[in-house]
Enzyme design. Structure first.
Site, PDB file in Angstrom:
ATOM      1  N   SER A  89      73.437  19.508  58.771  1.00  0.00           N
ATOM      2  CA  SER A  89      72.063  19.045  58.537  1.00  0.00           C
ATOM      3  C   SER A  89      72.085  17.662  57.902  1.00  0.00           C
ATOM      4  O   SER A  89      73.131  17.144  57.527  1.00  0.00           O
ATOM      5  CB  SER A  89      71.321  20.029  57.617  1.00  0.00           C
ATOM      6  OG  SER A  89      71.785  19.916  56.288  1.00  0.00           O
ATOM      7  N   SER A  91      70.713  16.779  54.991  1.00  0.00           N
ATOM      8  CA  SER A  91      70.328  16.807  53.581  1.00  0.00           C
ATOM      9  C   SER A  91      71.162  15.870  52.712  1.00  0.00           C
ATOM     10  O   SER A  91      70.771  15.561  51.591  1.00  0.00           O
ATOM     11  CB  SER A  91      70.421  18.231  53.027  1.00  0.00           C
ATOM     12  OG  SER A  91      71.765  18.641  52.913  1.00  0.00           O
ATOM     13  N   LYS A 146      76.311  19.534  48.375  1.00  0.00           N
ATOM     14  CA  LYS A 146      75.351  18.699  47.650  1.00  0.00           C
ATOM     15  C   LYS A 146      76.139  17.827  46.669  1.00  0.00           C
ATOM     16  O   LYS A 146      77.353  17.922  46.554  1.00  0.00           O
ATOM     17  CB  LYS A 146      74.334  19.553  46.880  1.00  0.00           C
ATOM     18  CG  LYS A 146      73.575  20.565  47.718  1.00  0.00           C
ATOM     19  CD  LYS A 146      72.615  19.947  48.680  1.00  0.00           C
ATOM     20  CE  LYS A 146      71.897  21.000  49.516  1.00  0.00           C
ATOM     21  NZ  LYS A 146      71.039  20.411  50.568  1.00  0.00           N
ATOM     22  N   SER A 255      65.917  17.927  51.249  1.00  0.00           N
ATOM     23  CA  SER A 255      67.063  18.700  50.788  1.00  0.00           C
ATOM     24  C   SER A 255      66.574  19.885  49.973  1.00  0.00           C
ATOM     25  O   SER A 255      65.796  19.731  49.026  1.00  0.00           O
ATOM     26  CB  SER A 255      67.995  17.833  49.932  1.00  0.00           C
ATOM     27  OG  SER A 255      69.013  18.625  49.344  1.00  0.00           O
TER      28      SER A 255
END
Length: 307
Positions: A89, A91, A146, A255
């Site tokens: 993705s 994010s 992250k 996100s």
């Protein structure tokens, strides 16, 4: 507990290893004895073809003997050294793009067993600014990636798309502790990346010694009503518990991260993302004859260390 693929690798390694061991300790001596008996009955050495037929392993044993060293090496490297991941993705844009293939350094933090994920050896802790891979707290079989923003004891405020951090302080005299400080942002570009038909802004963010780029959507409001509600704090405020970390995606308005579901327990950490080893580009053209999962190019300029 680990994901299904990790468990499959361990099971395959153990199964092939046990078959290899049984063949070496039990079946191989029996084949050798059978060959000796056949040679004695024949009154001399058998032809190579006949001897090979007597000494040949079963298909299962032959397969296990061939794959066991390779599977063992893959399992050990993937479990304790480096594991490859694909970015699914956007994010973490602009740091990581869809189609990036990365290496995650498993020994950067606590070294865990590949199935039950119990700590075998404590090697280190995440630093502020690390790009970390972890088991998603709400679905532990899924891996998330992250950036570590808040360390245990930190106070984090995210207000009007500005990040503020008050670092943890054990000083008995609170007046000697640092206050809430904004994280420096420097505008780099506008419109380089699009969110639908709207341009985003690209900033360079400074987190301690870590400098990296983030994206902000100037027209997208913050989803305050969906933020994680921590008792005793404001809606835009988060105090990181001991043994936990606060993480955010670099694509700040696209996100789902600690702002929405809380903190990452230390036990959920998988490793630190360190290197992009391949990056494929995919077509966004709806009229393309190629399926969306077929790459149309390689982004060689993206290969290298992750900031």
């Amino acid at each position: 507990m680990a994901g299904y693929f990790a468990i499959f690798l361990v099971v395959l390694t153990v199964a092939s290893g046990l078959i290899w061991l049984y063949d070496a300790m039990v079946l191989a001596p029996k084949r050798k004895l059978k060959l000796g008996q056949a040679e004695a009955a024949a009154g001399g050495t058998l032809p190579p073809e006949a001897a090979g037929l007597i000494q040949s392993r079963s298909y299962i044993a032959e397969t296990a003997v061939e794959i066991f060293p390779l599977i063992l090496a893959i399992t050990l490297i993937r479990s304790f050294v480096y594991e490859p991941f694909q970015i699914p993705s956007g994010s973490m844009m602009p740091t990581l793009l869809v189609g990036d293939f990365i290496l995650v350094e498993k020994f950067s933090y606590d070294v865990k067993d590949p199935v039950w994920r119990k700590t075998l050896y404590s090697n280190g802790k995440p630093e502020r600014g690390d790009v970390v891979v972890f088991k998603y707290p709400e679905q532990p079989t899924v891996d998330f990636i992250k950036r570590a923003i808040g360390l245990p004891g930190d106070r984090i405020v995210y207000k009007n798309k500005q990040l503020f951090i008050q670092k943890a302080c054990d000083n008995a005299d609170q007046s000697q502790c640092p206050g809430l400080e904004p994280v420096a942002l420097t505008l780099q570009a506008e419109g380089e990346f699009m969110d639908g038909e709207l341009p985003t802004k690209r900033f360079t963010e400074q987190l301690g010694e870590h400098k990296h780029d983030i994206l902000q959507h100037p027209f997208k409001p913050e989803q305050l009503m969906h933020y994680y509600k921590q008792p005793g704090t404001g809606i835009e405020e988060f105090v990181v518990p001991e043994g936990h970390y606060f993480v955010m995606g670099d694509n700040r308005d696209n996100s789902r991260d600690s702002r929405f579901w809380g903190f990452v327990p230390e036990d959920n950490l998988v490793g630190r993302a360190v290197f992009i080893w391949m990056s494929f580009e995919f077509s966004n053209d709806p009229d393309s004859s190629l399926p969306s999962w077929v790459p149309v190019g390689v982004r060689f300029e993206r290969l290298g260390k992750i900031q």
